[in-house]
Design an enzyme around this catalytic site. Structure first.
Site, PDB file in Angstrom:
ATOM      1  N   HIS A  64       0.842  -1.195   0.000  1.00 60.36           N
ATOM      2  CA  HIS A  64       0.000   0.000   0.000  1.00 60.36           C
ATOM      3  C   HIS A  64       0.884   1.255   0.000  1.00 60.36           C
ATOM      4  O   HIS A  64       2.098   1.176   0.220  1.00 60.36           O
ATOM      5  CB  HIS A  64      -0.923  -0.020   1.218  1.00 60.36           C
ATOM      6  CG  HIS A  64      -2.039  -1.022   1.091  1.00 60.36           C
ATOM      7  ND1 HIS A  64      -3.032  -1.175   2.033  1.00 60.36           N
ATOM      8  CD2 HIS A  64      -2.329  -1.924   0.111  1.00 60.36           C
ATOM      9  CE1 HIS A  64      -3.873  -2.130   1.653  1.00 60.36           C
ATOM     10  NE2 HIS A  64      -3.468  -2.601   0.498  1.00 60.36           N
ATOM     11  N   GLU A  70       1.243   3.635   2.124  1.00 65.67           N
ATOM     12  CA  GLU A  70       1.945   3.899   3.384  1.00 65.67           C
ATOM     13  C   GLU A  70       3.237   3.083   3.456  1.00 65.67           C
ATOM     14  O   GLU A  70       4.294   3.614   3.799  1.00 65.67           O
ATOM     15  CB  GLU A  70       1.060   3.534   4.586  1.00 65.67           C
ATOM     16  CG  GLU A  70      -0.213   4.356   4.728  1.00 65.67           C
ATOM     17  CD  GLU A  70      -1.394   3.740   3.992  1.00 65.67           C
ATOM     18  OE1 GLU A  70      -1.175   3.052   2.958  1.00 65.67           O
ATOM     19  OE2 GLU A  70      -2.534   3.948   4.439  1.00 65.67           O
ATOM     20  N   CYS A  79      -5.782   1.356   5.850  1.00 66.23           N
ATOM     21  CA  CYS A  79      -6.614   0.165   6.031  1.00 66.23           C
ATOM     22  C   CYS A  79      -6.393  -0.404   7.425  1.00 66.23           C
ATOM     23  O   CYS A  79      -5.336  -0.240   8.032  1.00 66.23           O
ATOM     24  CB  CYS A  79      -6.298  -0.878   4.969  1.00 66.23           C
ATOM     25  SG  CYS A  79      -4.673  -1.622   5.179  1.00 66.23           S
ATOM     26  N   CYS A 107      -2.307  -1.215   7.554  1.00 68.43           N
ATOM     27  CA  CYS A 107      -1.401  -0.056   7.550  1.00 68.43           C
ATOM     28  C   CYS A 107      -1.560   0.764   8.821  1.00 68.43           C
ATOM     29  O   CYS A 107      -0.614   1.440   9.250  1.00 68.43           O
ATOM     30  CB  CYS A 107      -1.676   0.817   6.342  1.00 68.43           C
ATOM     31  SG  CYS A 107      -1.227   0.017   4.802  1.00 68.43           S
TER      32      CYS A 107
END
Lengths: 333, 333
Positions: free
Chosen positions: A52, A54, A103, A112
């Site tokens: 992701h 992040e 998420c 995350c």
């Protein structure tokens, strides 16, 4: 003004570079300021199944710090685990900006929100909240852990990034129209776009599951419509045509591992989820009512040729440079 | 990558917003990172006779720090003096980025090199060196004062900003062609651009000294070609036309304090320095060989109408959003 909106805009700009390529995941951008608010890194989510935004931006920051391993770990779960162990408290007191709430569930990657919490970020600035009930709740978790959470920065602009993802969530197909044109609006007459633009189109073709094209374009341009610039699997093709007469010897019909339909309705769309339409005046005109977005690649040169003669209001969602061309996403309004 | 080029690009983006408006001065952008490399402020030179980019960005930074007076000082010499006395050592150890070497002479403002030195900046990153022998030398002065000077970051991109200024230096006229068009390349059919774009065009008309327009455009569109959206002095007009027959009752001929010429040659250009050409297909085609730049305002909508049918290679120099339109500067290549 160098404020939260300024940094969020940098995240948004980064995220749009991967719009379409992240499907069915949302396009998301992220950015880190260190404890002294020095801008460290900007990154985005690149494709479904990979890290992701992040984790990508944290990876970038650690790499800049001198970590030579983290960027080589492909598996996002392993990368996540590695970062949890090797962050050297570098992010203590740091700030992370994300266009979408982190998420809070374990999908193809661990949550995350956990990463942001464990690494000691003091502040998170979020563009828009996660519309996915399974993944949402990241902001609450972080608030309860004592992280300073700021929500809704450039919220509308961040939501625009999510439209293909939202369609996927509701089970609806997402359709977009793609066209290459010159600075004076000509869309015919050989190759118009730069190699960089055409490579991006081939990347998009790898991600879509159906490509719709007009019968006339197939007859006149004799395109192959594969992904030869990137090497991936070519999408299924729907040739939208009244007539079934084609030169079946052209390469389009010889590409392996894909279906080609020749039909005079769009019923086939119901069997697919992520659909690109390529064409000119007539396909654009016909598709404006049912496509979610229009994607134009505009070259900087001018040439004589066929131009679009259409009346329609379009909203520009985002544009950026791809080689010498301008890529711009639009929505009919 | 968040590096010198990243920050210089932000300066370049800011500078282009004022391209044309700073004539005969160059368009210049600047940015400050504090001692911890936190991005503090970005600004640019706005117009000749006012503060240079360096003084503007320092003013912005001091205002953010809580200084309520500095931004209200209009006179750049007074502003310069004020800053020298009221900087509170805030810039000790800070870094300044400038697209152009800081000036080293007293023109309508005191030398910016002195400002950078006196305020205690530890580092300066310069895009390109000052081509003006009278003003150059700022980098040397700073080096000799112990400031860390880095030169040539995005040099080519920074040089592109200087083209109108360079023409002025050599005594040559600088000419640019301006056109508004829709997303599909249509340039006719009533008002195409947003109010923001038209306001910017009126600001440019205040700065130019001659506006050239085709006779047909005057006959068909009956434009006023003044600066009513901004209130400044309207430029002189050269109507480029074989025929001398016009409706002299239209507002164009009634605007005060300007001359209107109707001529079938461009000899008049020699008496002017900063010249904008407005028109459509025929004026663009005719002017491509002698204009320095082309400035297009592209609206996001499409409409039916006249399109440009021209073959020409153009290089995009820069683009940015103006309201809902895209402004883009081009150069014929």
């Amino acid at each position: 003004m160098v404020d939260d909106a300024f940094y969020m805009q940098l995240c948004i700009d980064e995220a749009w570079k991967y719009q379409g390529l992240t499907y069915p995941n949302p396009a998301v951008g992220a950015l880190i300021l260190d404890q002294h608010e020095k801008l460290i890194a900007i990154d985005a989510h690149h494709e479904a199944g990979s890290a992701h935004a992040e984790l990508n931006v944290i990876t970038k920051a650690l790499t800049l710090l001198g970590d030579t391993k983290v960027s080589k770990i492909k598996n996002p779960i392993e990368k996540h685990q590695y970062v949890l162990k090797h962050h050297h408290n570098y992010f203590l007191g740091a700030t992370i900006y994300v266009t979408l709430e982190p998420c809070n569930h374990t999908g193809s990657t661990p949550p995350c929100s956990l990463l942001v919490k464990e690494l000691g970020f003091k502040k998170i600035v979020i563009g828009t909240m996660d519309p996915n009930p399974k993944a949402s709740g990241g902001a609450s978790i972080l608030k309860n852990s004592g992280v300073n959470v700021s929500e809704g920065v450039l919220q509308k602009e961040c939501e625009l990034l999510l439209e293909p993802f939202k369609k996927w969530q509701t089970g609806d197909p997402y359709l977009f129209f793609k066209l290459a044109k010159t600075q004076n609006g000509v869309y015919s007459g050989g190759i118009i776009s730069s190699l960089e633009s055409r490579t991006l189109v081939h990347k998009l073709r790898e991600k879509i599951d159906l490509l719709i094209i007009g019968g006339n374009t197939v007859r006149v341009d004799r395109p192959t419509l594969d992904c030869r610039l990137t090497g991936g699997k070519a999408p299924d093709i729907l040739i939208y045509s009244q007539s079934k007469i084609f030169d079946f010897e052209i390469p389009l019909f010889k590409v392996k591992n894909r279906k080609v339909f020749i039909e005079d309705t769009l019923e086939r769309v119901k069997q697919y989820k992520f659909i690109m339409i390529e064409g000119g005046q007539s396909m654009l005109e016909a598709s404006l009512s049912y496509t979610d977005h229009q994607l134009f690649f505009t070259a900087s040169h001018m040439q004589k040729g066929d131009v679009l003669q259409i009346d329609t209001n379009l909203q520009s969602l985002h544009s950026h440079q791809v080689g010498v061309d301008k890529l711009e996403w639009f929505k009919k309004i």
